[in-house]
Design an enzyme around this catalytic site. Structure first.
Site, PDB file in Angstrom:
ATOM      1  N   ARG A  92     -40.841  34.420  18.270  1.00  0.00           N
ATOM      2  CA  ARG A  92     -41.325  34.324  19.630  1.00  0.00           C
ATOM      3  C   ARG A  92     -42.204  35.953  20.358  1.00  0.00           C
ATOM      4  O   ARG A  92     -42.089  36.080  21.004  1.00  0.00           O
ATOM      5  CB  ARG A  92     -40.124  34.460  20.782  1.00  0.00           C
ATOM      6  CG  ARG A  92     -39.362  33.236  21.179  1.00  0.00           C
ATOM      7  CD  ARG A  92     -40.166  31.970  21.129  1.00  0.00           C
ATOM      8  NE  ARG A  92     -39.878  30.762  21.243  1.00  0.00           N
ATOM      9  CZ  ARG A  92     -39.548  29.931  20.795  1.00  0.00           C
ATOM     10  NH1 ARG A  92     -39.189  29.935  19.572  1.00  0.00           N
ATOM     11  NH2 ARG A  92     -38.279  28.957  21.595  1.00  0.00           N
TER      12      ARG A  92
ATOM     13  N   SER B 228     -36.275  28.849  27.470  1.00  0.00           N
ATOM     14  CA  SER B 228     -35.235  30.363  27.307  1.00  0.00           C
ATOM     15  C   SER B 228     -36.264  31.300  28.396  1.00  0.00           C
ATOM     16  O   SER B 228     -36.884  31.693  27.763  1.00  0.00           O
ATOM     17  CB  SER B 228     -35.404  30.012  26.056  1.00  0.00           C
ATOM     18  OG  SER B 228     -34.594  29.193  25.710  1.00  0.00           O
TER      19      SER B 228
ATOM     20  N   GLU C  64     -37.287  36.945  27.184  1.00  0.00           N
ATOM     21  CA  GLU C  64     -38.334  36.200  26.309  1.00  0.00           C
ATOM     22  C   GLU C  64     -39.467  35.370  27.051  1.00  0.00           C
ATOM     23  O   GLU C  64     -40.871  35.683  26.450  1.00  0.00           O
ATOM     24  CB  GLU C  64     -37.700  34.832  26.143  1.00  0.00           C
ATOM     25  CG  GLU C  64     -38.818  34.046  24.866  1.00  0.00           C
ATOM     26  CD  GLU C  64     -39.401  32.899  25.277  1.00  0.00           C
ATOM     27  OE1 GLU C  64     -40.812  33.452  25.224  1.00  0.00           O
ATOM     28  OE2 GLU C  64     -38.593  32.311  25.422  1.00  0.00           O
TER      29      GLU C  64
HETATM   30  N1  EPU Z   1     -25.467  27.262  22.532  1.00  0.00           N
HETATM   31  C1  EPU Z   1     -24.077  26.964  23.911  1.00  0.00           C
HETATM   32  N2  EPU Z   1     -24.610  26.837  25.026  1.00  0.00           N
HETATM   33  C2  EPU Z   1     -25.045  26.096  25.526  1.00  0.00           C
HETATM   34  C3  EPU Z   1     -26.724  26.290  25.479  1.00  0.00           C
HETATM   35  C4  EPU Z   1     -26.642  27.062  23.625  1.00  0.00           C
HETATM   36  O1  EPU Z   1     -23.298  27.492  23.552  1.00  0.00           O
HETATM   37  O2  EPU Z   1     -25.347  26.551  27.161  1.00  0.00           O
HETATM   38  C5  EPU Z   1     -25.120  27.475  21.976  1.00  0.00           C
HETATM   39  C6  EPU Z   1     -24.379  25.954  21.019  1.00  0.00           C
HETATM   40  O3  EPU Z   1     -23.768  26.618  19.768  1.00  0.00           O
HETATM   41  C7  EPU Z   1     -25.823  25.244  20.168  1.00  0.00           C
HETATM   42  C8  EPU Z   1     -26.719  27.050  19.458  1.00  0.00           C
HETATM   43  O4  EPU Z   1     -26.473  27.736  21.386  1.00  0.00           O
HETATM   44  O5  EPU Z   1     -25.448  25.118  18.874  1.00  0.00           O
HETATM   45  C9  EPU Z   1     -28.232  26.302  19.679  1.00  0.00           C
HETATM   46  O6  EPU Z   1     -28.475  26.086  21.120  1.00  0.00           O
HETATM   47  P1  EPU Z   1     -30.396  24.980  21.404  1.00  0.00           P
HETATM   48  O7  EPU Z   1     -30.146  24.304  20.128  1.00  0.00           O
HETATM   49  O8  EPU Z   1     -30.129  24.550  22.114  1.00  0.00           O
HETATM   50  O9  EPU Z   1     -31.003  26.084  21.187  1.00  0.00           O
HETATM   51  P2  EPU Z   1     -31.523  27.448  22.159  1.00  0.00           P
HETATM   52  O10 EPU Z   1     -31.208  28.970  20.541  1.00  0.00           O
HETATM   53  O11 EPU Z   1     -30.875  28.053  22.796  1.00  0.00           O
HETATM   54  C10 EPU Z   1     -33.641  27.433  20.969  1.00  0.00           C
HETATM   55  C11 EPU Z   1     -35.417  27.961  21.352  1.00  0.00           C
HETATM   56  C12 EPU Z   1     -35.889  26.534  22.673  1.00  0.00           C
HETATM   57  C13 EPU Z   1     -35.857  25.757  21.674  1.00  0.00           C
HETATM   58  C14 EPU Z   1     -34.649  25.335  21.003  1.00  0.00           C
HETATM   59  C15 EPU Z   1     -34.840  23.857  19.779  1.00  0.00           C
HETATM   60  C16 EPU Z   1     -34.860  30.243  21.785  1.00  0.00           C
HETATM   61  C17 EPU Z   1     -34.687  31.391  22.926  1.00  0.00           C
HETATM   62  N3  EPU Z   1     -35.404  29.551  22.376  1.00  0.00           N
HETATM   63  O12 EPU Z   1     -32.747  27.819  21.807  1.00  0.00           O
HETATM   64  O13 EPU Z   1     -36.340  27.484  22.974  1.00  0.00           O
HETATM   65  O14 EPU Z   1     -36.055  24.457  22.258  1.00  0.00           O
HETATM   66  O15 EPU Z   1     -34.127  26.243  20.413  1.00  0.00           O
HETATM   67  O16 EPU Z   1     -35.386  24.592  19.251  1.00  0.00           O
HETATM   68  O17 EPU Z   1     -35.000  30.216  20.212  1.00  0.00           O
HETATM   69  C18 EPU Z   1     -38.109  28.272  24.713  1.00  0.00           C
HETATM   70  O18 EPU Z   1     -38.196  28.817  23.700  1.00  0.00           O
HETATM   71  O19 EPU Z   1     -38.070  27.868  25.321  1.00  0.00           O
HETATM   72  C19 EPU Z   1     -37.367  26.959  24.210  1.00  0.00           C
HETATM   73  C20 EPU Z   1     -36.540  26.341  25.219  1.00  0.00           C
END
Ligand code: EPU
Length: 337
Positions: free
Chosen positions: A162, A237, A333
């Site tokens: 990012r 995010s 972010e």
């Molecule tokens: N999780 C929780 N609770 C929540 C949300 C997430 O426990 O409310 C934990 C779970 O363990 C889950 C893990 O977080 O397995 C990962 O969650 P998710 O796959 O939804 O991905 P993220 O790491 O929260 C990132 C990006 C997103 C992108 C997704 C999918 C960042 C800051 N965010 O989110 O990007 O869509 O991966 O690849 O890296 C954005 O940047 O605006 C965005 C939406």
């Protein structure tokens, strides 16, 4: 040129702030003219693409320029590869769909990301195992000091998680005009390893997925947990996933045995959504603002009436409570203005 212009329709949080001046530009000449206007009147400048990664906390006492440069071109490289160049004002998801219609692979995991092409390199947008740095060739930018066009290749952009030169020392110095990607015309590199992609494909009985199948699955996963900014104001995010030293992660595991983490050498990336949820924020609403009930990492303008300050204040409270409980400092972010 508009004066005292509401930016509410131009930021996906739907925050109602005013720009002292506002203009939309469709050509480089119009952009140069707007830059002269800001120079002559000593106005601070702000460039807007899709407005999907910005939080306005106050009125902007300067000139806001919305970049509407349009156009997509394709140039074959060899049997298997093409270069696709898209102008800054093209909508990101429409570019992804355009490429899929032509059976060009590489962008499918990035389906349905809000925003425009021109801002995609700024934060090296990424989702479901792909970041734009994986298919990026170069971007053409206007240097705001010299008003000359320059080309930034992959190395010069210094992409990180990012992050890019445009958020660091290049901040405020360039406007991105167009971006070129290298995509596959056949022998696509199908990426299904990340998160729920594989299991979703299996559920639909798809054994050898096409790039279209991957896109469809990504769209349905995103729709199932991320709020649509057309319905509920948000900027995806709000925080980055923090990276902490392995030793700190191991110490945290003693206290919180279920803490998820993705190791990378002697560091571990921890999902911020999990940390925020553990602090009790998921789905919690304060005034007009809430942490999204299905993805705690996303802050939403729950009533449509939130001010930027309210959103910012909630993010500060979240940062403080995560710091207190886990000793980890979350980083925003979203760009704060
Ligand atoms: N999780 C929780 N609770 C929540 C949300 C997430 O426990 O409310 C934990 C779970 O363990 C889950 C893990 O977080 O397995 C990962 O969650 P998710 O796959 O939804 O991905 P993220 O790491 O929260 C990132 C990006 C997103 C992108 C997704 C999918 C960042 C800051 N965010 O989110 O990007 O869509 O991966 O690849 O890296 C954005 O940047 O605006 C965005 C939406």
């Amino acid at each position: 040129m508009h004066e005292n212009f509401s930016l509410k329709p131009y930021n996906t949080f739907g925050v109602d702030v005013k720009a002292r001046y506002f203009t939309e530009i469709n050509t480089i000449e119009a952009l140069q003219e707007a830059l002269r206007f800001s120079n002559n009147n000593r106005l601070p400048l702000l460039f807007l693409g899709g407005g999907s990664n910005i939080l306005f906390t106050r009125d902007f006492d300067g000139l806001v320029i919305k970049l509407n440069l349009k156009g997509i071109s394709i140039q074959p490289l060899n049997e298997n590869e093409v270069l696709v160049t898209a102008k800054a004002g093209e909508n990101w998801h429409e570019l992804v769909m355009f490429c899929l219609d032509k059976n060009l692979g590489g962008l499918e995991n990035l389906s349905l990301i809000p925003g425009n092409v021109g801002t995609s390199p700024m934060q090296n947008i990424g989702a479901y195992g792909t970041e734009i740095k994986d298919i990026f060739v170069n971007c053409s930018v206007l240097n705001l000091e010299t008003l000359e066009t320059e080309i930034f290749d992959l190395e010069k952009c210094r992409f990180g998680y990012r992050d890019s030169i445009f958020k660091q020392e290049g901040k405020g110095k360039y406007v991105i005009l167009e971006v070129t990607f290298k995509l596959t015309a056949q022998n696509h590199n199908i990426k299904t390893e990340y998160g729920a992609i594989k299991s979703e494909l299996e559920k639909s009985g798809i054994e050898s997925p096409t790039i279209r199948d991957v896109s469809n699955v990504v769209i349905s996963i995103r729709q199932s947990k991320l709020p649509d900014p057309k319905e509920t104001g948000n900027a995806g995010s709000f925080f980055k996933n923090p990276t902490i030293p392995l030793t700190q992660f191991e110490a945290l595991q003693q206290k919180f045995e279920n803490i998820p983490g993705y190791p990378n050498g002697d560091a571990v990336k921890v999902p911020a959504g999990w940390l925020i949820e553990q602090c009790g924020w998921k789905g919690k609403q304060i005034g007009n603002v809430a942490s999204h009930p299905l993805q705690a990492l996303v802050i939403v303008n729950a009533t449509g009436e939130a001010t930027g300050k309210e959103i910012y204040d909630l993010s500060t409270e979240i940062i403080n409570s995560v710091k207190e409980k886990f000793g980890i400092e979350l980083e925003r972010e979203v760009n704060i203005v």
